[in-house]
Scaffold this motif. Structure first.
Motif, short mmCIF file in Angstrom:
data_model
loop_
_atom_site.label_atom_id
_atom_site.label_comp_id
_atom_site.label_asym_id
_atom_site.label_seq_id
_atom_site.Cartn_x
_atom_site.Cartn_y
_atom_site.Cartn_z
N MET A 16 16.10 0.89 -9.41
CA MET A 16 14.67 0.85 -9.08
C MET A 16 13.99 2.19 -9.25
N GLY A 17 14.69 3.24 -9.54
CA GLY A 17 14.04 4.54 -9.54
C GLY A 17 13.64 4.93 -8.12
N LEU A 18 12.75 5.89 -7.99
CA LEU A 18 12.27 6.32 -6.69
C LEU A 18 10.90 5.70 -6.42
N ARG A 19 10.69 5.28 -5.19
CA ARG A 19 9.41 4.69 -4.81
C ARG A 19 8.86 5.43 -3.60
N LEU A 20 7.56 5.68 -3.62
CA LEU A 20 6.91 6.45 -2.57
C LEU A 20 6.69 5.60 -1.33
N ILE A 21 7.14 6.11 -0.19
CA ILE A 21 6.98 5.40 1.08
C ILE A 21 5.68 5.85 1.77
N TYR A 22 5.61 7.13 2.04
CA TYR A 22 4.45 7.76 2.66
C TYR A 22 4.30 9.16 2.08
N TYR A 23 3.08 9.68 2.20
CA TYR A 23 2.89 11.07 1.84
C TYR A 23 1.89 11.71 2.79
N SER A 24 1.92 13.04 2.77
CA SER A 24 0.99 13.83 3.57
C SER A 24 0.37 14.86 2.64
N ALA A 25 -0.90 14.67 2.32
CA ALA A 25 -1.56 15.56 1.38
C ALA A 25 -1.69 16.97 1.96
N SER A 26 -1.90 17.04 3.25
CA SER A 26 -2.02 18.34 3.92
C SER A 26 -1.71 18.14 5.39
N GLU A 27 -1.53 19.22 6.09
CA GLU A 27 -1.22 19.15 7.52
C GLU A 27 -2.30 18.35 8.23
N GLY A 28 -1.86 17.39 9.04
CA GLY A 28 -2.79 16.59 9.80
C GLY A 28 -3.19 15.28 9.14
N THR A 83 -1.79 11.77 6.82
CA THR A 83 -0.71 10.98 6.23
C THR A 83 -1.32 9.73 5.60
N ASP A 84 -0.68 9.23 4.56
CA ASP A 84 -1.17 8.04 3.87
C ASP A 84 0.00 7.21 3.38
N LYS A 85 -0.25 5.90 3.27
CA LYS A 85 0.78 4.99 2.79
C LYS A 85 0.97 5.14 1.30
N GLY A 86 2.23 4.96 0.91
CA GLY A 86 2.56 4.93 -0.50
C GLY A 86 2.75 3.51 -0.96
N GLU A 87 3.76 3.35 -1.79
CA GLU A 87 4.02 2.06 -2.42
C GLU A 87 4.73 1.05 -1.51
N VAL A 88 5.64 1.55 -0.67
CA VAL A 88 6.50 0.68 0.14
C VAL A 88 6.54 1.16 1.58
N PRO A 89 5.43 1.11 2.33
CA PRO A 89 5.39 1.69 3.67
C PRO A 89 5.89 0.79 4.81
N ASN A 90 6.06 -0.51 4.53
CA ASN A 90 6.37 -1.43 5.62
C ASN A 90 7.71 -1.11 6.25
N GLY A 91 7.71 -1.06 7.59
CA GLY A 91 8.93 -0.79 8.33
C GLY A 91 9.15 0.68 8.63
N TYR A 92 8.21 1.54 8.21
CA TYR A 92 8.35 2.98 8.40
C TYR A 92 7.10 3.56 9.06
N ASN A 93 7.31 4.67 9.75
CA ASN A 93 6.21 5.49 10.23
C ASN A 93 6.55 6.94 9.93
N VAL A 94 5.51 7.76 9.84
CA VAL A 94 5.74 9.17 9.55
C VAL A 94 4.93 10.03 10.51
N SER A 95 5.36 11.28 10.61
CA SER A 95 4.64 12.28 11.40
C SER A 95 4.68 13.60 10.64
N ARG A 96 3.48 14.15 10.43
CA ARG A 96 3.44 15.52 9.88
C ARG A 96 3.31 16.43 11.09
N LEU A 97 4.42 16.93 11.54
CA LEU A 97 4.48 17.65 12.81
C LEU A 97 3.75 18.99 12.72
N ASN A 98 3.87 19.61 11.59
CA ASN A 98 3.19 20.88 11.32
C ASN A 98 3.26 21.06 9.80
N LYS A 99 2.90 22.21 9.31
CA LYS A 99 2.88 22.37 7.86
C LYS A 99 4.28 22.26 7.27
#
Lengths: 112, 117
Positions: free
Chosen positions: A41-53, A55-71
Motif C-alpha cells: 500500500m505504500g505510506l498513507r497519511l493519518i494526521y498532520y500538524s502544519a504548525s504548533e497548535g 492538527t488536520d486529518k489526512g487520508e486515513v484518520p479513523n481510529g486515531y487521535n493526535v496531539s501536537r504537544l509543543n513544537k
C-alpha cells in the motif's frame, strides 16, 4: 544528530487496548506528520500538524487521535486498538510545507 | 485526487550495472514536487532525490538521476554503478506545492530492488 525519534520501536496490543506513539524532532521543524505503511500500500497519511497548535486529518484518520504537544513533539493515540491497525507507523517532520520530509525509524505495531 | 503508480513490484540488477525504476503519476496540477525515497531493511525512509515540476533539468545526486517527463507524467529513477547497499524498497512520491493539500505526500506502492553480486 537524532533527527526524528519515535518510541516505541515495537509494540503488541490486544484488541481494545489503547496506546500512544510518541514522536519528537530536534530540527526545529514546523510541520509534523504521521503515516502508516501496510504491505502493498505504500505510506498513507493519518494526521498532520502544519504548525504548533494545529492538527488536520489526512487520508486515513479513523481510529486515531493526535496531539501536537509543543513544537518538538507530535503523538498519535489509538483509543481502542483493532487488528486493522496492525501496521508500521512513521512519524515525519519538515521545516515547512515546501521542504523535504525527514522520517523516524518507524514503529511496528501488532494488534492481536 | 493524485495517484502515483509504480508498475514494477520487484527489480533486480547486477552489481556495477545500471537499473531504472519506473514511476507515473496522475495530477491536474502544474506546481508540485516529486521524490524518490529509499527504504532499506532497517525501515528508515531516506530521501534519494527530488524534482520540482517547474524545473526542466533532471535532478542528479551522485549515482542517482531521474528522467522527468512532465507531459507524460513520468518520473523514473536511474541508478548507475549499482552497489550492494542500494538494495532496498524504493518509493516514488508526489507532493502538491500549493493550496491546502500541500502537506501530503502521496506514495506509490514501492519497487523492491535486489542487487546481485
Amino acid at each position: 544528530n537524532a533527527g526524528v525519534t519515535q518510541t516505541p520501536k515495537f509494540q503488541v496490543l490486544k484488541t481494545g487496548q489503547s496506546m500512544t506513539l510518541q514522536c519528537a524532532q530536534d530540527m526545529n521543524h514546523n510541520s509534523m506528520y504521521w503515516y502508516r505503511q501496510d504491505p502493498g500500500m505504500g505510506l498513507r497519511l493519518i494526521y498532520y500538524s502544519a504548525s504548533e497548535g494545529t492538527t488536520d486529518k489526512g487520508e486515513v484518520p479513523n481510529g486515531y487521535n493526535v496531539s501536537r504537544l509543543n513544537k518538538r513533539e507530535f503523538s498519535l493515540r489509538l483509543e481502542s486498538a483493532a487488528p486493522s491497525q496492525t501496521s508500521v507507523y512513521f512519524c515525519a517532520s519538515s521545516e515547512n510545507q515546501f521542504a523535504e520530509a525527514f522520517f523516524g525509524q518507524g514503529t511496528r505495531l501488532t494488534v492481536v | 485526487a493524485q495517484t502515483v503508480t509504480q508498475s514494477q513490484p520487484e527489480m533486480s540488477v547486477q552489481e556495477a550495472e545500471t537499473v531504472t525504476l519506473s514511476c507515473t503519476y496522475d495530477t491536474s496540477e502544474s506546481d508540485y514536487y516529486l521524490f524518490w525515497y529509499k527504504q532499506p531493511p532497517s525501515r528508515q525512509m531516506i530521501l534519494v532525490i527530488r524534482q520540482e515540476a517547474y524545473k526542466q533539468q533532471n535532478a542528479t545526486e551522485n549515482r542517482f538521476s531521474v528522467n522527468f517527463q512532465k507531459a507524460a507524467k513520468s518520473f523514473s529513477l536511474k541508478i548507475s554503478d549499482s552497489q550492494l547497499g542500494d538494495a532496498a524498497m524504493y518509493f516514488c512520491a508526489y507532493r502538491l506545492n500549493s493550496g491546502g493539500s500541500n502537506y501530503k505526500l502521496t506514495f506509490g506502492k514501492g519497487t523492491l530492488l535486489t542487487v546481485n553480486p
